[in-house]
Design a protein around this motif. Structure first.
Motif, short mmCIF file in Angstrom:
data_model
loop_
_atom_site.label_atom_id
_atom_site.label_comp_id
_atom_site.label_asym_id
_atom_site.label_seq_id
_atom_site.Cartn_x
_atom_site.Cartn_y
_atom_site.Cartn_z
N ILE A 88 89.95 50.47 73.08
CA ILE A 88 90.48 51.00 74.34
C ILE A 88 89.80 52.32 74.67
CG2 ILE A 88 92.54 51.89 75.48
CD1 ILE A 88 94.18 49.85 73.79
N ALA A 89 89.60 53.17 73.68
CA ALA A 89 88.92 54.46 73.90
C ALA A 89 87.50 54.23 74.40
CB ALA A 89 88.93 55.28 72.61
N LEU A 90 86.78 53.29 73.78
CA LEU A 90 85.42 52.97 74.24
C LEU A 90 85.42 52.45 75.68
CD1 LEU A 90 83.93 51.30 71.03
CD2 LEU A 90 83.16 53.42 72.10
N ALA A 91 86.39 51.61 76.02
CA ALA A 91 86.47 51.06 77.38
C ALA A 91 86.75 52.17 78.40
CB ALA A 91 87.54 49.98 77.45
N ILE A 92 87.62 53.09 78.06
CA ILE A 92 87.93 54.20 78.98
C ILE A 92 86.69 55.04 79.23
CG2 ILE A 92 89.21 56.37 79.17
CD1 ILE A 92 91.55 54.93 77.72
N VAL A 93 85.98 55.39 78.17
CA VAL A 93 84.77 56.20 78.31
C VAL A 93 83.70 55.43 79.08
CG1 VAL A 93 82.91 57.35 77.05
CG2 VAL A 93 85.28 57.61 76.29
N PHE A 94 83.58 54.13 78.81
CA PHE A 94 82.61 53.30 79.52
C PHE A 94 82.86 53.32 81.03
CE2 PHE A 94 82.11 49.19 81.63
CZ PHE A 94 80.73 49.09 81.65
N VAL A 95 84.09 53.09 81.44
CA VAL A 95 84.41 53.07 82.88
C VAL A 95 84.11 54.43 83.51
CG1 VAL A 95 86.30 52.88 84.55
CG2 VAL A 95 86.08 51.20 82.71
#
Length: 141
Positions: A88-95
């Motif tokens: 989830i942390a990776l997805a947030i940073v990606f967006v």
């Protein structure tokens, strides 16, 4: 009557043609020199900036990767014991990065389109010359 004997305002036709030929040579050599000069200026600026730009980009890339790792780790900690916290942390940073990167690319494309790579001064002078030549041709005929 031979063409060399025709007088045009005290000049022979052969003299007028030779003068036109010399003026055309001078005209094109001047415009070519202007184009070469402008392109040399642009190329010189790029040559001086390129090594510094590469070093700066490598350093920024490295620092960006380290910052991204720190952000992902901090966000992951916020999810506590959730097994999907790191994803989830990776997805947030990606967006977040995708939005900022997309806006940056749009800005850069607009800037390049606005300024372009065409030698503007030379093109403007050539257009003015075209108008002048057309007017002179009409006046002479």
């Amino acid at each position: 009557m031979a063409t060399s004997n025709i007088n045009l305002n005290g000049r022979t036709l052969a003299g007028v043609i030779a003068e036109l030929k010399d003026e055309a040579k001078e005209f094109f050599s001047t415009r070519l020199a202007m184009l070469q000069s402008e392109m040399k200026e642009k190329l010189s600026a790029w040559k001086m900036a390129l090594p510094v730009l590469v070093i700066g980009l490598v350093m920024l890339g490295t620092s960006w990767l380290l910052l991204t790792g720190a952000i992902v780790a901090a966000i992951s900690v916020a999810f506590g014991d959730n097994p999907y916290g790191p994803a989830i942390a990776l997805a947030i940073v990606f967006v977040f990065y995708a939005v900022i990167g997309g806006l940056a690319v749009l800005f850069a494309v607009r800037s390049v389109r606005e300024h372009g790579v065409v030698p503007e001064r030379t093109m403007r002078v050539l257009k003015d010359d075209k108008v002048w030549i057309s007017n002179e041709a009409r006046v002479q005929l």
